[in-house]
Scaffold this active site. Sequence first.
Site, PDB file in Angstrom:
ATOM      1  CG  ASP A 170      62.767 -12.247  10.270  1.00 49.80           C
ATOM      2  OD1 ASP A 170      61.247 -11.846   9.414  1.00 49.80           O
ATOM      3  OD2 ASP A 170      63.256 -13.012  10.295  1.00 49.80           O
ATOM      4  CG  HIS A 201      62.975 -10.247   6.747  1.00 46.33           C
ATOM      5  ND1 HIS A 201      62.995 -12.140   6.959  1.00 46.33           N
ATOM      6  CD2 HIS A 201      63.241  -9.742   5.919  1.00 46.33           C
ATOM      7  CE1 HIS A 201      63.376 -11.943   5.821  1.00 46.33           C
ATOM      8  NE2 HIS A 201      63.748 -10.942   5.578  1.00 46.33           N
TER       9      HIS A 201
END
Length: 232
Positions: A170, A201
């Site tokens: 992420d 993400h």
Amino acid sequence: MSDTASVLTLDGDHNFNAYIARPQTAPKAAIVVIQEIFGVNAGIRQKCDKLAEDGYLAIAPDLFWRLKPGIELDPDVEAEFQEALDHMNNFDQDQGVKDIQATINHVRRTDDVSKVGCVGYCLGGRLAFMTSARTDVDASVGYYGVGIDGLLGEKNAIAAPLMLHIPTEDGFVDKDTQAAMHEGLDDHPKAILHDYEGLDHGFATEIGKRRNEAAANLADSRTAAFFAKHLT
């Protein structure tokens, strides 16, 4: 069937809009769908519609209404992405959680559902964690929540089940933050964390370039089982 609901704030002084999707029959429970930084856009509405197909009343409050009602942005358009970051920086998250509680109250009052869960994405994933600690929600799910390490001091207030989906690559949640989340929550009796190796993400977005089909389906299947266990 979808509609727009008008939700009364906790102080009773204002109303704000929420997208609401209803199942064909009586809902087995309600789920508050908490937006990303892009507002209640087509992807969030699609999340609600899919939950309604699964028998839930799904409602997505316009949490940015104090900044500007009706914000809808596309994360794949750079200018709109930058605009979304500005909105996030100006957003009062504590007030946002109060608006989520107001939304929970609204569906309990108007739709006679016994249990209400929440699911959030990105900023909404962070707010889902805050909701689990600060409201009377019955179950919470957060996808790629940001900055949760800074909220771990609230973990002892979590009384209802919580699930977090964590992509290991992420770009907004670094490895140290992920490690802190695991250290703080792996032994929590109400929390379960799932890692998604190599993913970034936004992997479970409904629309756009960020989606990873296999991982999104896996995470959503885990969420569906979680809600079936704790809300029905």
